[in-house]
Design a protein around this motif. Structure first.
Motif, PDB file in Angstrom:
ATOM      1  N   GLN A 417       0.757  -1.213  -0.056  1.00 56.32           N
ATOM      2  CA  GLN A 417      -0.128  -0.085  -0.092  1.00 56.32           C
ATOM      3  C   GLN A 417       0.789   1.139   0.042  1.00 56.32           C
ATOM      4  N   THR A 418       0.295   2.297  -0.231  1.00 55.90           N
ATOM      5  CA  THR A 418       0.651   3.770   0.024  1.00 55.90           C
ATOM      6  C   THR A 418       0.599   4.307   1.229  1.00 55.90           C
ATOM      7  N   VAL A 419       1.797   4.606   2.074  1.00 52.97           N
ATOM      8  CA  VAL A 419       1.570   5.123   3.296  1.00 52.97           C
ATOM      9  C   VAL A 419       1.371   6.542   3.567  1.00 52.97           C
ATOM     10  N   LEU A 420       0.682   7.254   4.086  1.00 47.84           N
ATOM     11  CA  LEU A 420       0.284   8.439   4.283  1.00 47.84           C
ATOM     12  C   LEU A 420       0.527   8.692   5.752  1.00 47.84           C
ATOM     13  N   ILE A 421       1.577   9.624   5.769  1.00 46.34           N
ATOM     14  CA  ILE A 421       2.080  10.052   7.225  1.00 46.34           C
ATOM     15  C   ILE A 421       1.551  11.398   7.452  1.00 46.34           C
ATOM     16  N   GLY A 422       0.479  11.633   8.337  1.00 45.92           N
ATOM     17  CA  GLY A 422      -0.300  12.717   8.298  1.00 45.92           C
ATOM     18  C   GLY A 422      -1.535  12.812   7.562  1.00 45.92           C
ATOM     19  N   TYR A 423      -2.508  12.944   8.223  1.00 40.73           N
ATOM     20  CA  TYR A 423      -3.885  12.832   7.596  1.00 40.73           C
ATOM     21  C   TYR A 423      -4.517  14.181   8.088  1.00 40.73           C
ATOM     22  N   GLY A 424      -4.115  15.147   7.545  1.00 36.12           N
ATOM     23  CA  GLY A 424      -4.906  16.465   7.492  1.00 36.12           C
ATOM     24  C   GLY A 424      -5.407  16.893   6.439  1.00 36.12           C
ATOM     25  N   ARG A 425      -5.665  18.211   5.939  1.00 40.87           N
ATOM     26  CA  ARG A 425      -6.263  18.539   4.847  1.00 40.87           C
ATOM     27  C   ARG A 425      -5.423  18.048   3.510  1.00 40.87           C
ATOM     28  N   VAL A 426      -3.946  18.173   3.619  1.00 41.57           N
ATOM     29  CA  VAL A 426      -3.333  17.807   2.249  1.00 41.57           C
ATOM     30  C   VAL A 426      -3.340  16.032   2.265  1.00 41.57           C
ATOM     31  N   GLY A 427      -3.198  15.427   3.339  1.00 39.74           N
ATOM     32  CA  GLY A 427      -3.329  13.963   3.399  1.00 39.74           C
ATOM     33  C   GLY A 427      -4.496  13.465   2.936  1.00 39.74           C
ATOM     34  N   ARG A 428      -5.562  14.131   3.275  1.00 40.32           N
ATOM     35  CA  ARG A 428      -7.080  13.765   2.902  1.00 40.32           C
ATOM     36  C   ARG A 428      -7.422  13.893   1.445  1.00 40.32           C
ATOM     37  N   LEU A 429      -6.646  14.753   0.909  1.00 39.44           N
ATOM     38  CA  LEU A 429      -6.952  15.123  -0.461  1.00 39.44           C
ATOM     39  C   LEU A 429      -6.190  14.106  -1.479  1.00 39.44           C
ATOM     40  N   VAL A 430      -4.798  13.896  -0.828  1.00 37.05           N
ATOM     41  CA  VAL A 430      -4.115  12.801  -1.525  1.00 37.05           C
ATOM     42  C   VAL A 430      -4.910  11.396  -1.527  1.00 37.05           C
ATOM     43  N   ALA A 431      -5.359  10.954  -0.363  1.00 37.61           N
ATOM     44  CA  ALA A 431      -6.304   9.635  -0.339  1.00 37.61           C
ATOM     45  C   ALA A 431      -7.231   9.761  -1.112  1.00 37.61           C
ATOM     46  N   GLN A 432      -8.081  10.942  -1.361  1.00 36.31           N
ATOM     47  CA  GLN A 432      -9.285  10.890  -2.268  1.00 36.31           C
ATOM     48  C   GLN A 432      -8.564  10.543  -3.703  1.00 36.31           C
ATOM     49  N   MET A 433      -7.589  11.196  -4.069  1.00 36.22           N
ATOM     50  CA  MET A 433      -7.071  10.962  -5.646  1.00 36.22           C
ATOM     51  C   MET A 433      -6.601   9.346  -5.665  1.00 36.22           C
ATOM     52  N   LEU A 434      -5.987   8.700  -4.692  1.00 35.55           N
ATOM     53  CA  LEU A 434      -5.837   7.635  -4.650  1.00 35.55           C
ATOM     54  C   LEU A 434      -6.941   6.585  -4.694  1.00 35.55           C
ATOM     55  N   ASP A 435      -7.823   6.909  -4.016  1.00 34.79           N
ATOM     56  CA  ASP A 435      -9.332   6.231  -4.176  1.00 34.79           C
ATOM     57  C   ASP A 435      -9.716   6.326  -5.578  1.00 34.79           C
ATOM     58  N   MET A 436      -9.485   7.516  -6.243  1.00 34.35           N
ATOM     59  CA  MET A 436     -10.282   7.689  -7.543  1.00 34.35           C
ATOM     60  C   MET A 436      -9.498   6.568  -8.565  1.00 34.35           C
ATOM     61  N   HIS A 437      -8.157   6.376  -8.434  1.00 31.56           N
ATOM     62  CA  HIS A 437      -7.380   5.809  -9.230  1.00 31.56           C
ATOM     63  C   HIS A 437      -7.215   4.197  -8.775  1.00 31.56           C
ATOM     64  N   GLY A 438      -7.953   3.769  -7.793  1.00 26.77           N
ATOM     65  CA  GLY A 438      -8.042   2.448  -7.171  1.00 26.77           C
ATOM     66  C   GLY A 438      -6.545   2.068  -6.294  1.00 26.77           C
ATOM     67  N   GLN A 439      -5.962   2.757  -5.836  1.00 22.60           N
ATOM     68  CA  GLN A 439      -4.625   2.607  -5.475  1.00 22.60           C
ATOM     69  C   GLN A 439      -4.885   2.607  -3.733  1.00 22.60           C
ATOM     70  N   ALA A 440      -4.572   1.479  -3.214  1.00 21.45           N
ATOM     71  CA  ALA A 440      -4.712   1.222  -1.765  1.00 21.45           C
ATOM     72  C   ALA A 440      -3.789   2.176  -0.906  1.00 21.45           C
ATOM     73  N   TRP A 441      -4.229   2.419   0.350  1.00 22.16           N
ATOM     74  CA  TRP A 441      -3.395   3.311   1.011  1.00 22.16           C
ATOM     75  C   TRP A 441      -3.717   2.866   2.478  1.00 22.16           C
ATOM     76  N   ILE A 442      -2.787   3.492   3.470  1.00 23.92           N
ATOM     77  CA  ILE A 442      -3.064   3.519   4.703  1.00 23.92           C
ATOM     78  C   ILE A 442      -2.401   4.653   5.466  1.00 23.92           C
ATOM     79  N   ALA A 443      -3.273   5.410   6.385  1.00 28.80           N
ATOM     80  CA  ALA A 443      -2.471   6.825   7.011  1.00 28.80           C
ATOM     81  C   ALA A 443      -2.311   6.555   8.393  1.00 28.80           C
ATOM     82  N   VAL A 444      -1.262   7.451   8.910  1.00 25.68           N
ATOM     83  CA  VAL A 444      -0.916   7.388  10.175  1.00 25.68           C
ATOM     84  C   VAL A 444      -1.170   8.963  10.628  1.00 25.68           C
TER      85      VAL A 444
END
Length: 599
Positions: A417-444
């Motif tokens: 998976q793609t690991v997001l360290i930090g799930y604030g305003r920027v992290g949420r937007l990155v996660a949304q784009m990963l979801d749109m392209h079917g990429q799995a992720w985990i955030a801390v």
């Protein structure tokens, strides 16, 4: 001739180095010059240092020892006037900080949690004082003073620990703001209680405060406008001092503490266009004059008398800290806060405040307390205030341990998976784009309450503190496909990139950068891609204006991509290359493929 000569003679100014006034001035100013930078370097509130200086320089301090009489203040009571001005200046600045917009935004937290905390703690401490045999006026004054908590120490510790925007920070700030607002009515009641006719004194006091409020709202702004037009900072300072001293004097004439008048004037000016300039004008004097007040308070403490019978002070200290900590913890738990958050806030707010000393001083002046009661109350407030930084740090450790016990097992979660360290305003937007392209992720993320809320909403977010090296080990980044660092702490970003690159030389590391210079530094320590916020915002502005001008979208997007690559190349070209410093971009196929199943 002789008469004319004598009349025209200019008397030279001579500084009498032997005068007691000069010695006291040197002692106070020298103490301030030593205490403020020394305690600031130690990240400890200088309040403690000033009180200790006052104890040492007071009539019961070091001057009693042979050869150290030069360390004793000749006339501590001469400090009363500048001490009163220091208190007024502190509360004037406090009023400026309490903007109405801020209060309106946090009204539920302030009026709900803050009011309950003050009422419950005050009632419990009052019950203890009644059992100790104190008269009712003294009970109300002392309980109201000791129920307050230090805004200065609390905000300093929250800011230094990075908790100011967390659940702990929001709850603590809400409680502290209500206490700051409640200070005006507390001082009003204390001042009115000192008169013979309470009802008459209260009406006069309220009338004086309303007069100050109207004056500060409607008359003072034109005064500052004229001062601002001169573009001379000394005139702006003079205008601020006129308002401060005038409001304090008005309150004093009404039989109130001068501090409550200054606080009301500050509150009314908090929405003024000149608020920030007023704060800048008075800031150099605020710490110094507050230090004079604390030295004056410390000089009145007779440590020898307290040491002869220390049990009332020690018992009072333990009782106040226990009552406040237990009450705040229980209140927060009943309102749904987690154990770690409730424990952190409870210990952070357990100690009384520097404003507690102000209320006690006002109660002493009004004749509500005196003698042994005043000495014991001041000693308890001073001792608990000295413990405030330690209790705040202990609360942070308690929260960390409680969160660690509840932390989700992180092992194997990063696999594929793609690991997001930090799930604030920027992290949420990155996660949304990963979801749109079917990429799995985990955030801390480091906010345990927010993590709990997100997990209930089905988001793959786990709790973790990125400052802890063991977190990176437990994430098993060797099985991750990429790491995205979205936190906004520049030094922490540099440190994390170094740590991750040292352990995982082939891992794709994408980092949020402040600007091009910061991006270059991140590339130098091992980032695969560093995205400068300033550059990206400029490219987005250019794209928007070109499209609005009628340029076709396709060429615009292509040119933006070309410019981005050009800028990235320029940033990298400015770095001194060495083997392994700037890792090669992983092949695209390593970042694609069948997305791993989200846990």
């Amino acid at each position: 001739m002789t008469g004319k000569a004598a009349a025209g003679k200019v008397m030279p100014m001579a500084l009498n180095l032997e005068s007691t006034a000069f010695k006291d001035m040197v002692l106070v100013l020298g103490a301030a010059g030593l205490v403020i930078p020394a305690f600031a370097a130690l990240r400890i509130s200088p309040v403690i240092g000033f009180i200790l200086i006052g104890v040492a320089a007071g009539p019961f301090g070091l001057g009693q020892l042979p050869g150290l009489d030069w360390l004793q203040l000749s006339n501590p009571e001469a400090l009363a006037a500048p001490a009163e001005l220091g208190v007024a200046l502190l509360l004037f600045a406090l009023g400026l900080e309490l903007s109405l917009d801020r209060i309106r935004t946090m009204r539920s937290m302030i009026l709900g949690l803050g009011s309950l905390q003050l009422l419950i703690c005050g009632a419990l401490i009052a019950g203890l004082l009644v059992l100790a045999g104190l008269p009712l006026p003294a009970v109300v004054a002392v309980a109201g003073a000791l129920a307050l908590s230090s805004t200065a120490v609390g905000l300093q510790l929250l800011s230094a620990g990075g908790h100011i925007n967390s659940q702990v920070g929001r709850k603590a700030v809400g409680i502290l703001l209500f206490q700051d607002l409640a200070l005006a009515p507390i001082l009003l009641l204390v001042g009115a209680s000192g008169g013979g006719d309470f009802g008459r004194s209260l009406i006069i006091g309220i009338g004086a405060l309303l007069g100050i409020a109207l004056f500060a709202r409607h008359v003072v702004p034109p005064l500052f406008l004229q001062a601002a037009r001169t573009r001379r900072s000394e005139l702006f300072l003079a205008a601020a001092l006129v308002v401060l001293i005038g409001s304090a004097a008005t309150a004093a004439l009404a039989g109130l503490s001068p501090a409550v008048g200054a606080l009301m004037a500050g509150l009314m000016l908090s929405t003024s266009d000149y608020r920030r300039q007023i704060e800048a004008a008075i800031q150099p004097f605020e710490g110094l004059l507050l230090g004079v007040f604390l030295i004056w308070v410390g000089s009145g403490l007779d440590l020898a008398a307290i040491a002869a019978d220390p049990w009332p002070v020690l018992a009072g200290t333990a009782a106040v800290l226990s009552i406040k900590a237990v009450a705040v913890y229980a209140l927060l738990r009943l309102r749904g806060s987690r154990r770690g958050v409730a424990g952190h806030v409870a210990l952070l707010l357990a100690s009384p405040s520097e404003t507690s000393l102000i209320v006690l001083a006002a109660a002493t002046s009004a004749g509500l307390i005196g003698g042994t009661t005043a000495q014991t109350a001041l000693a308890v407030a001073s001792l608990t205030l000295a413990l405030a930084p330690l209790l705040g740090l202990a609360g942070a450790q308690l929260e960390a341990r409680a969160s660690e016990e509840r932390e989700e097992p992180a092992a194997d979660r990063a696999a594929g998976q793609t690991v997001l360290i930090g799930y604030g305003r920027v992290g949420r937007l990155v996660a949304q784009m990963l979801d749109m392209h079917g990429q799995a992720w985990i955030a801390v993320d480091s906010d345990p309450d927010e993590v709990q809320r997100l997990r209930r909403a089905g988001k793959p977010v786990i709790y973790g503190d990125a400052r802890r090296p063991e977190l990176l080990d437990r994430l098993k980044l060797d099985q991750a496909r990429a790491v995205v660092l979205t936190i906004d702490d520049m030094r922490m970003l540099d440190l994390l990139v170094r740590r991750i690159r040292a352990s995982h030389p082939d891992l794709c590391i994408v980092v949020r950068a402040r600007d091009a210079e910061h991006a270059g530094a991140l590339y130098a320590v091992g980032a695969t891609d560093a995205v400068p916020e300033t550059v990206e915002s400029s490219l987005q502005l250019a794209e928007a204006v070109l499209v609005d001008l009628g340029v076709p979208m396709g060429p615009v997007i292509a040119s933006v991509h070309e410019k981005r690559d050009e800028l990235r190349s320029q940033i990298k070209a400015g770095i001194k290359r060495s083997s392994g410093v700037i890792p090669k971009r992983p092949p695209l196929r390593s970042l694609r493929g069948t997305p791993a199943k989200r846990d």
